[in-house]
Design a protein around this motif. Structure first.
Motif, PDB file in Angstrom:
ATOM      1  N   MET A  89     -12.764   5.094 -30.184  1.00 19.48           N
ATOM      2  CA  MET A  89     -12.566   4.353 -28.934  1.00 19.48           C
ATOM      3  C   MET A  89     -13.417   3.094 -28.927  1.00 19.48           C
ATOM      4  SD  MET A  89     -13.131   5.528 -24.992  1.00 19.48           S
ATOM      5  CE  MET A  89     -14.445   6.571 -25.537  1.00 19.48           C
ATOM      6  N   LYS A  90     -12.840   2.007 -28.435  1.00 21.56           N
ATOM      7  CA  LYS A  90     -13.549   0.728 -28.397  1.00 21.56           C
ATOM      8  C   LYS A  90     -13.497   0.146 -26.980  1.00 21.56           C
ATOM      9  CE  LYS A  90     -12.509  -0.237 -33.236  1.00 21.56           C
ATOM     10  NZ  LYS A  90     -11.855  -1.140 -34.202  1.00 21.56           N
ATOM     11  N   VAL A  91     -14.623  -0.484 -26.579  1.00 18.70           N
ATOM     12  CA  VAL A  91     -14.753  -0.989 -25.209  1.00 18.70           C
ATOM     13  C   VAL A  91     -15.154  -2.459 -25.203  1.00 18.70           C
ATOM     14  CG1 VAL A  91     -15.945  -0.702 -22.995  1.00 18.70           C
ATOM     15  CG2 VAL A  91     -15.447   1.306 -24.399  1.00 18.70           C
ATOM     16  N   PHE A  92     -14.517  -3.222 -24.343  1.00 20.34           N
ATOM     17  CA  PHE A  92     -14.878  -4.624 -24.129  1.00 20.34           C
ATOM     18  C   PHE A  92     -15.456  -4.745 -22.724  1.00 20.34           C
ATOM     19  CE2 PHE A  92     -13.770  -8.882 -22.464  1.00 20.34           C
ATOM     20  CZ  PHE A  92     -14.458  -9.659 -23.381  1.00 20.34           C
ATOM     21  N   ILE A  93     -16.614  -5.431 -22.602  1.00 21.90           N
ATOM     22  CA  ILE A  93     -17.291  -5.585 -21.314  1.00 21.90           C
ATOM     23  C   ILE A  93     -17.375  -7.059 -20.958  1.00 21.90           C
ATOM     24  CG2 ILE A  93     -19.409  -5.147 -20.003  1.00 21.90           C
ATOM     25  CD1 ILE A  93     -20.060  -2.975 -22.116  1.00 21.90           C
ATOM     26  N   GLU A  94     -16.967  -7.414 -19.750  1.00 23.84           N
ATOM     27  CA  GLU A  94     -17.175  -8.772 -19.275  1.00 23.84           C
ATOM     28  C   GLU A  94     -17.933  -8.718 -17.955  1.00 23.84           C
ATOM     29  OE1 GLU A  94     -13.091 -10.151 -19.472  1.00 23.84           O
ATOM     30  OE2 GLU A  94     -12.806  -9.724 -17.339  1.00 23.84           O
ATOM     31  N   SER A  95     -19.060  -9.452 -17.896  1.00 20.50           N
ATOM     32  CA  SER A  95     -19.921  -9.444 -16.721  1.00 20.50           C
ATOM     33  C   SER A  95     -19.920 -10.802 -16.044  1.00 20.50           C
ATOM     34  CB  SER A  95     -21.361  -9.080 -17.107  1.00 20.50           C
ATOM     35  OG  SER A  95     -21.448  -7.729 -17.513  1.00 20.50           O
ATOM     36  N   TYR A  96     -19.948 -10.786 -14.727  1.00 16.83           N
ATOM     37  CA  TYR A  96     -19.925 -12.008 -13.933  1.00 16.83           C
ATOM     38  C   TYR A  96     -21.165 -12.075 -13.040  1.00 16.83           C
ATOM     39  CZ  TYR A  96     -15.036 -12.170 -15.372  1.00 16.83           C
ATOM     40  OH  TYR A  96     -13.884 -12.201 -16.119  1.00 16.83           O
ATOM     41  N   GLY A  97     -21.472 -13.303 -12.568  1.00 13.98           N
ATOM     42  CA  GLY A  97     -22.487 -13.448 -11.533  1.00 13.98           C
ATOM     43  C   GLY A  97     -23.897 -13.641 -12.028  1.00 13.98           C
ATOM     44  N   CYS A  98     -24.834 -13.130 -11.245  1.00 14.83           N
ATOM     45  CA  CYS A  98     -26.251 -13.435 -11.402  1.00 14.83           C
ATOM     46  C   CYS A  98     -26.869 -12.805 -12.638  1.00 14.83           C
ATOM     47  CB  CYS A  98     -27.006 -12.968 -10.148  1.00 14.83           C
ATOM     48  SG  CYS A  98     -27.001 -11.166  -9.944  1.00 14.83           S
ATOM     49  N   THR A  99     -28.100 -13.218 -12.917  1.00 12.24           N
ATOM     50  CA  THR A  99     -28.854 -12.677 -14.044  1.00 12.24           C
ATOM     51  C   THR A  99     -28.983 -11.167 -13.928  1.00 12.24           C
ATOM     52  OG1 THR A  99     -30.121 -14.738 -14.167  1.00 12.24           O
ATOM     53  CG2 THR A  99     -31.040 -12.828 -15.285  1.00 12.24           C
ATOM     54  N   PHE A 100     -29.196 -10.660 -12.723  1.00  9.32           N
ATOM     55  CA  PHE A 100     -29.353  -9.229 -12.510  1.00  9.32           C
ATOM     56  C   PHE A 100     -28.094  -8.486 -12.940  1.00  9.32           C
ATOM     57  CE2 PHE A 100     -30.003  -5.224 -10.425  1.00  9.32           C
ATOM     58  CZ  PHE A 100     -31.378  -5.079 -10.316  1.00  9.32           C
ATOM     59  N   ASN A 101     -26.930  -9.021 -12.580  1.00  9.38           N
ATOM     60  CA  ASN A 101     -25.678  -8.363 -12.942  1.00  9.38           C
ATOM     61  C   ASN A 101     -25.398  -8.472 -14.437  1.00  9.38           C
ATOM     62  OD1 ASN A 101     -23.645  -6.782 -11.606  1.00  9.38           O
ATOM     63  ND2 ASN A 101     -22.158  -8.363 -12.132  1.00  9.38           N
ATOM     64  N   GLN A 102     -25.839  -9.584 -15.052  1.00  4.42           N
ATOM     65  CA  GLN A 102     -25.709  -9.704 -16.502  1.00  4.42           C
ATOM     66  C   GLN A 102     -26.507  -8.592 -17.180  1.00  4.42           C
ATOM     67  OE1 GLN A 102     -23.624 -11.898 -17.995  1.00  4.42           O
ATOM     68  NE2 GLN A 102     -23.065 -12.734 -15.997  1.00  4.42           N
ATOM     69  N   ALA A 103     -27.697  -8.323 -16.640  1.00  2.00           N
ATOM     70  CA  ALA A 103     -28.530  -7.249 -17.200  1.00  2.00           C
ATOM     71  C   ALA A 103     -27.876  -5.888 -16.989  1.00  2.00           C
ATOM     72  CB  ALA A 103     -29.920  -7.282 -16.566  1.00  2.00           C
ATOM     73  N   ASP A 104     -27.198  -5.689 -15.852  1.00  5.23           N
ATOM     74  CA  ASP A 104     -26.452  -4.448 -15.643  1.00  5.23           C
ATOM     75  C   ASP A 104     -25.411  -4.259 -16.744  1.00  5.23           C
ATOM     76  OD1 ASP A 104     -27.783  -3.582 -13.395  1.00  5.23           O
ATOM     77  OD2 ASP A 104     -26.161  -4.018 -11.984  1.00  5.23           O
ATOM     78  N   GLY A 105     -24.745  -5.354 -17.112  1.00  2.97           N
ATOM     79  CA  GLY A 105     -23.762  -5.288 -18.194  1.00  2.97           C
ATOM     80  C   GLY A 105     -24.395  -4.873 -19.509  1.00  2.97           C
ATOM     81  N   GLN A 106     -25.606  -5.340 -19.760  1.00  4.92           N
ATOM     82  CA  GLN A 106     -26.331  -4.959 -20.974  1.00  4.92           C
ATOM     83  C   GLN A 106     -26.688  -3.471 -20.965  1.00  4.92           C
ATOM     84  OE1 GLN A 106     -29.643  -7.674 -20.903  1.00  4.92           O
ATOM     85  NE2 GLN A 106     -28.391  -9.469 -21.368  1.00  4.92           N
ATOM     86  N   ILE A 107     -27.015  -2.955 -19.773  1.00  8.94           N
ATOM     87  CA  ILE A 107     -27.334  -1.526 -19.651  1.00  8.94           C
ATOM     88  C   ILE A 107     -26.079  -0.672 -19.872  1.00  8.94           C
ATOM     89  CG2 ILE A 107     -28.087   0.278 -18.050  1.00  8.94           C
ATOM     90  CD1 ILE A 107     -29.964  -1.796 -16.781  1.00  8.94           C
ATOM     91  N   ILE A 108     -24.957  -1.107 -19.314  1.00  8.49           N
ATOM     92  CA  ILE A 108     -23.697  -0.394 -19.544  1.00  8.49           C
ATOM     93  C   ILE A 108     -23.419  -0.313 -21.045  1.00  8.49           C
ATOM     94  CG2 ILE A 108     -21.189  -0.502 -19.266  1.00  8.49           C
ATOM     95  CD1 ILE A 108     -21.687  -1.794 -16.505  1.00  8.49           C
ATOM     96  N   ALA A 109     -23.556  -1.460 -21.722  1.00  3.95           N
ATOM     97  CA  ALA A 109     -23.313  -1.496 -23.163  1.00  3.95           C
ATOM     98  C   ALA A 109     -24.288  -0.598 -23.919  1.00  3.95           C
ATOM     99  CB  ALA A 109     -23.414  -2.935 -23.671  1.00  3.95           C
ATOM    100  N   GLY A 110     -25.543  -0.596 -23.489  1.00  4.56           N
ATOM    101  CA  GLY A 110     -26.545   0.244 -24.139  1.00  4.56           C
ATOM    102  C   GLY A 110     -26.241   1.720 -23.985  1.00  4.56           C
ATOM    103  N   ASN A 111     -25.790   2.111 -22.792  1.00  5.87           N
ATOM    104  CA  ASN A 111     -25.441   3.505 -22.555  1.00  5.87           C
ATOM    105  C   ASN A 111     -24.259   3.927 -23.411  1.00  5.87           C
ATOM    106  OD1 ASN A 111     -23.723   5.608 -20.734  1.00  5.87           O
ATOM    107  ND2 ASN A 111     -25.919   5.917 -20.412  1.00  5.87           N
ATOM    108  N   LEU A 112     -23.280   3.044 -23.548  1.00  9.40           N
ATOM    109  CA  LEU A 112     -22.115   3.352 -24.378  1.00  9.40           C
ATOM    110  C   LEU A 112     -22.516   3.466 -25.848  1.00  9.40           C
ATOM    111  CD1 LEU A 112     -19.316   1.065 -22.851  1.00  9.40           C
ATOM    112  CD2 LEU A 112     -20.001   3.382 -22.198  1.00  9.40           C
ATOM    113  N   GLN A 113     -23.283   2.518 -26.311  1.00  9.58           N
ATOM    114  CA  GLN A 113     -23.701   2.511 -27.713  1.00  9.58           C
ATOM    115  C   GLN A 113     -24.518   3.759 -28.052  1.00  9.58           C
ATOM    116  OE1 GLN A 113     -26.604  -0.505 -29.502  1.00  9.58           O
ATOM    117  NE2 GLN A 113     -24.636  -1.367 -30.108  1.00  9.58           N
ATOM    118  N   GLU A 114     -25.390   4.158 -27.117  1.00 15.08           N
ATOM    119  CA  GLU A 114     -26.209   5.358 -27.332  1.00 15.08           C
ATOM    120  C   GLU A 114     -25.340   6.606 -27.462  1.00 15.08           C
ATOM    121  OE1 GLU A 114     -28.680   6.688 -24.069  1.00 15.08           O
ATOM    122  OE2 GLU A 114     -30.383   6.936 -25.422  1.00 15.08           O
TER     123      GLU A 114
END
Length: 424
Positions: free
Chosen positions: A1-26
């Motif tokens: 399974m492969k996932v594409f993530i696109e994040s919008y908005g503020c720096t805080f929300n960009q970091a949320d996108g990084q956490i989502i990706a980290g959780n998936l990768q883990e």
């Protein structure tokens, strides 16, 4: 399974996108760089303004239409602010709220198998020292707290982010040290309101800044937006912390209006005299500091006289960066019950402020022409060359440099948004 993530908005929300990706990768789920490669698409939404809401709505509908074979998950602020609209445009779409990011892999797996999963609600789960997939190894974002102490009448973001939840200084410092050890040259401390940090935990923003800045390595620290009312009782210590040579001489201090009447009606919790006093103290103690402000044009109760007060304030404090927003009703916001001012009046005021904004910021930047600046090279330019940041966080175009290094340049040209330079 492969996932594409696109994040919008503020720096805080960009970091949320990084956490989502980290959780998936883990959890051994692959992150890919394009929708075409993906089985599942996650749209990490912003919802702060009406045009952004329209953009998010259009994006989700477009994905459904153009990629019917893809499973779609919506995250970010839209999930908590406007679930009714989200359910209407995507009844078969899974959700993951901004406080449920540790469940990202579970939501993705279930959605991929055909289930509709909706993880929402508030949590005290820490967003520090969790797995992340960074977009840029040179710039590391750390969320120091989530939520706010405010009750601003125009804001809907607070409904998504909830009450203040500060993370321990020790955890933040540990993440910063790891990032620096891994090559980060800029640490961004971000929050809905960094000045509120520690009000719930007994710790202090000034102590946090000092501890991060005192870490070993060649890097700079950028402190994110501060609400004026929450800086009032700690101005001196925050200024002292920001004098550290590793901290950018930059402060983002939204004022929203130059009128005390409008500020009171917005429930901002500060007045113009207090705001100007904060600005004066920073400028006196940290010469050359760059001030970024936010202005809402056309709040429903803003009269011509109120608008004139905003103009006077900007001309007096001369910010280095001005963010202008035309007022528009937001879902759940108190001010949405008020009658909006005529659009032609708002448009006229916005145009006038835009002209003032460009003149003020260009004049401020022109004062730096022929000066020698030690700048940090943080990214490649979209049209060639490199983008660096001055000590006051102003973008500088550098023709040739090595990413992540400090270089001396001479400023040769200035616009209202950036500087041009030549290497020394």
């Amino acid at each position: 399974m492969k996932v594409f993530i696109e994040s919008y908005g503020c720096t805080f929300n960009q970091a949320d996108g990084q956490i989502i990706a980290g959780n998936l990768q883990e959890n051994d789920i692959d992150i890919v760089d394009s929708i075409e490669e993906a089985d599942v698409v996650i749209v990490n939404t912003c919802y702060v303004k009406l045009p952004t809401e329209d953009k998010m709505t259009y994006r989700i509908q477009k994905l459904q239409k153009e990629h019917p074979d893809k499973k779609i998950i919506v995250g970010g602020c839209m999930v908590e602010i406007d679930p009714e609209k989200l359910d209407k445009i995507g009844p078969n779409i899974s959700w993951i709220g901004p406080h449920q990011l540790n469940k990202s892999a579970d939501v993705v797996n279930s959605t991929y198998c055909g289930d509709i999963v909706r993880e929402t609600g508030f949590s005290k789960e820490s967003k520090v020292n969790v797995p992340k997939v960074m977009d840029d190894s040179l710039i590391h974002i750390i969320q120091i707290c989530e939520g706010c102490l405010g009750a601003c009448t125009f804001c809907c973001t607070r409904f998504a982010r909830g009450p203040l939840n500060s993370y321990p200084i020790a955890d933040i410092v540990a993440e910063a040290q790891r990032a620096i050890d891994n090559g980060a040259c800029e640490i961004q401390l971000t929050a809905q309101d960094t000045a509120a940090f520690g009000r719930d935990s007994g710790e202090k923003l000034s102590d946090l800044i000092k501890e991060v800045a005192n870490l070993k390595g060649d890097f700079k620290v950028r402190v994110g937006m501060m609400h004026p009312k929450n800086i009032l009782n700690d101005v001196g210590e925050i200024i002292d912390a920001m004098k550290h040579p590793k901290v950018y001489d930059f402060i983002h201090l939204p004022v929203q209006s130059g009128s005390d009447k409008v500020l009171s009606e917005m429930r901002r919790g500060h007045n113009i005299s207090q705001y100007k006093d904060i600005v004066s103290k920073f400028k006196n103690e940290i010469p050359g500091i760059a001030l970024a402000v936010d202005i809402i044009v056309g709040y429903p109760t803003e009269s011509d006289d109120d608008f004139d007060e905003t103009v006077k304030l900007l001309e007096e404090i001369k910010p280095s960066l001005i963010h202008l927003s035309k007022y528009q009703h937001r879902k759940g916001a108190i001010s949405s019950s008020l009658e909006e001012i005529p659009r032609d009046v708002m448009k006229k005021r916005s145009k006038f402020l835009s002209q003032i904004k460009s003149q003020i910021t260009e004049d401020e930047n022109k004062e730096l022409i022929d000066s020698i600046q030690n700048v940090l090279v943080v990214e490649k330019g979209s049209k060639g060359g490199f983008i660096a940041k001055t000590n006051s966080y102003i973008p500088v175009i550098v023709d040739d440099a090595q990413l992540g290094t400090f270089v001396d340049v001479k400023i040769t040209e200035a616009t209202s948004t950036y500087l041009k330079s030549e290497l020394l």
